[in-house]
Design an enzyme around this catalytic site. Sequence first.
Site, mmCIF file in Angstrom:
data_model
loop_
_atom_site.group_PDB
_atom_site.id
_atom_site.type_symbol
_atom_site.label_atom_id
_atom_site.label_comp_id
_atom_site.label_asym_id
_atom_site.label_seq_id
_atom_site.Cartn_x
_atom_site.Cartn_y
_atom_site.Cartn_z
ATOM 1 N N TYR A 160 -42.827 -29.420 32.844
ATOM 2 C CA TYR A 160 -41.468 -29.501 32.404
ATOM 3 C C TYR A 160 -41.509 -30.909 31.656
ATOM 4 O O TYR A 160 -41.176 -31.192 30.577
ATOM 5 C CB TYR A 160 -40.430 -29.361 33.227
ATOM 6 C CG TYR A 160 -38.943 -29.449 32.498
ATOM 7 C CD1 TYR A 160 -38.464 -28.223 31.947
ATOM 8 C CD2 TYR A 160 -38.148 -30.465 32.853
ATOM 9 C CE1 TYR A 160 -37.126 -28.422 31.380
ATOM 10 C CE2 TYR A 160 -37.045 -30.559 32.190
ATOM 11 C CZ TYR A 160 -36.574 -29.504 31.441
ATOM 12 O OH TYR A 160 -35.166 -29.692 31.014
ATOM 13 N N LYS A 164 -41.241 -31.750 27.483
ATOM 14 C CA LYS A 164 -40.414 -32.672 26.702
ATOM 15 C C LYS A 164 -40.844 -33.916 26.165
ATOM 16 O O LYS A 164 -40.494 -34.317 25.207
ATOM 17 C CB LYS A 164 -39.171 -33.076 27.955
ATOM 18 C CG LYS A 164 -38.410 -31.619 28.480
ATOM 19 C CD LYS A 164 -37.861 -30.777 27.206
ATOM 20 C CE LYS A 164 -37.096 -29.812 27.544
ATOM 21 N NZ LYS A 164 -36.468 -29.187 26.609
HETATM 22 P P1 NAD Z 1 -29.982 -22.238 30.413
HETATM 23 O O1 NAD Z 1 -31.062 -21.629 31.479
HETATM 24 O O2 NAD Z 1 -28.719 -22.222 30.718
HETATM 25 O O3 NAD Z 1 -29.879 -21.584 29.054
HETATM 26 C C1 NAD Z 1 -31.353 -21.522 28.224
HETATM 27 C C2 NAD Z 1 -30.988 -20.646 27.189
HETATM 28 O O4 NAD Z 1 -32.198 -20.416 26.492
HETATM 29 C C3 NAD Z 1 -30.655 -19.090 27.553
HETATM 30 O O5 NAD Z 1 -29.553 -18.710 26.658
HETATM 31 C C4 NAD Z 1 -31.922 -18.326 27.673
HETATM 32 O O6 NAD Z 1 -31.508 -17.146 27.054
HETATM 33 C C5 NAD Z 1 -32.574 -19.143 26.289
HETATM 34 N N1 NAD Z 1 -33.898 -18.803 26.624
HETATM 35 C C6 NAD Z 1 -34.711 -19.164 27.724
HETATM 36 N N2 NAD Z 1 -35.988 -19.073 27.118
HETATM 37 C C7 NAD Z 1 -36.167 -18.624 25.882
HETATM 38 C C8 NAD Z 1 -37.195 -18.046 25.108
HETATM 39 N N3 NAD Z 1 -38.409 -18.190 25.431
HETATM 40 N N4 NAD Z 1 -36.774 -17.992 23.884
HETATM 41 C C9 NAD Z 1 -35.625 -18.021 23.447
HETATM 42 N N5 NAD Z 1 -34.360 -18.307 24.440
HETATM 43 C C10 NAD Z 1 -34.641 -18.354 25.349
HETATM 44 O O7 NAD Z 1 -30.492 -23.756 30.217
HETATM 45 P P2 NAD Z 1 -29.632 -25.245 29.788
HETATM 46 O O8 NAD Z 1 -29.554 -25.831 30.933
HETATM 47 O O9 NAD Z 1 -28.857 -24.716 28.914
HETATM 48 O O10 NAD Z 1 -30.916 -25.819 28.849
HETATM 49 C C11 NAD Z 1 -30.914 -25.749 27.418
HETATM 50 C C12 NAD Z 1 -32.063 -27.012 26.943
HETATM 51 O O11 NAD Z 1 -31.556 -28.107 27.573
HETATM 52 C C13 NAD Z 1 -33.404 -27.021 27.684
HETATM 53 O O12 NAD Z 1 -34.259 -26.821 26.676
HETATM 54 C C14 NAD Z 1 -33.425 -27.480 28.758
HETATM 55 O O13 NAD Z 1 -34.840 -27.944 29.003
HETATM 56 C C15 NAD Z 1 -32.512 -28.685 28.213
HETATM 57 N N6 NAD Z 1 -31.917 -29.508 29.162
HETATM 58 C C16 NAD Z 1 -31.185 -29.373 30.168
HETATM 59 C C17 NAD Z 1 -30.575 -30.186 31.061
HETATM 60 C C18 NAD Z 1 -29.834 -29.589 32.335
HETATM 61 O O14 NAD Z 1 -29.377 -30.285 33.133
HETATM 62 N N7 NAD Z 1 -29.429 -28.482 32.352
HETATM 63 C C19 NAD Z 1 -31.029 -31.412 30.930
HETATM 64 C C20 NAD Z 1 -31.622 -31.792 29.862
HETATM 65 C C21 NAD Z 1 -32.192 -30.986 28.963
#
Ligand code: NAD
Length: 256
Positions: A160, A164
């Site tokens: 991961y 990133k």
């Molecule tokens: P989440 O799992 O709640 O939502 C992810 C969304 O992406 C869902 O709607 C899912 O259907 C979609 N998705 C997953 N795989 C996919 C694919 N192969 N193709 C198309 N859509 C896909 O995740 P989140 O926490 O909302 O994270 C969103 C982004 O933010 C991600 O890139 C994650 O790495 C990043 N992020 C999250 C956090 C955190 O603490 N939650 C922190 C930093 C970065």
Amino acid sequence: MKRVALVTGGTRGIGFGIAQALAREDLNLAVCGVRDESAVADPLKTLRSLGAEVLYGKCDVARRDARDEMLAAVRQRFGRLDVLVNNAGIAPKERRDILEATEESFEHVLRTNLQGPYFLTQAVAKWMVEQKKGDATFAGCIVNVSSISATVASVNRGEYCISKAGVAMATQLWAARLGEFNIPVYEVRPGVIKTDMTAGVKEKYDKLFGEGLAIQRRWGTPEDVGKAVASLARGDLPYSTGQVIMVDGGLTVQRL
Ligand code: NAD
């Protein structure tokens, strides 16, 4: 005609926060995810209630044919694309120490978080250049959602972190390439945000936030990230292409 944004993973978590913020900015939306449309009826209804015309596509960003199909649908429905938000991303299915982690997981995470968005950007960039050539007032931009994991090493999810870190470089590459067309590319770097992705580690972070993990003593929210992306889409940071916008409550500020 309203501007149009494509938000990958725009029906849940951070992506949904971003999609709502962009709908409030008066953009129409294309959102994609891996679920069937029937399973995302509620978030789509919410987005439409904010005044946006919304196209949903079931599209795994890791797959080229699915990405091509999604963009063709956006072209057919709206005939334009002004903002791309590469938000969709996954954590490893299992957190494993890097001494034990598998190559399969590495490939899966890298393909979803880095390779797919990189080539989606390539396709969208070509379309944006075409739009810019046809209309000098076209104000496109691209936003990549990365993570503090781009620089903060977690040895139980190396794949991961690497994905990133790659998104951070991809942002700089696309910013450099699209500079001559005046299409900015930004990286929004969230800290720890309350979503389904972090639901499994809630207690751990409740405690850490209470102890001062971040300067701002609370979880981040999808709304926090949505507001940052909306300001970029609005053009509020016009001289900052290629830069990282931190949305982490000061978590990565080194303190002593
Ligand atoms: P989440 O799992 O709640 O939502 C992810 C969304 O992406 C869902 O709607 C899912 O259907 C979609 N998705 C997953 N795989 C996919 C694919 N192969 N193709 C198309 N859509 C896909 O995740 P989140 O926490 O909302 O994270 C969103 C982004 O933010 C991600 O890139 C994650 O790495 C990043 N992020 C999250 C956090 C955190 O603490 N939650 C922190 C930093 C970065």
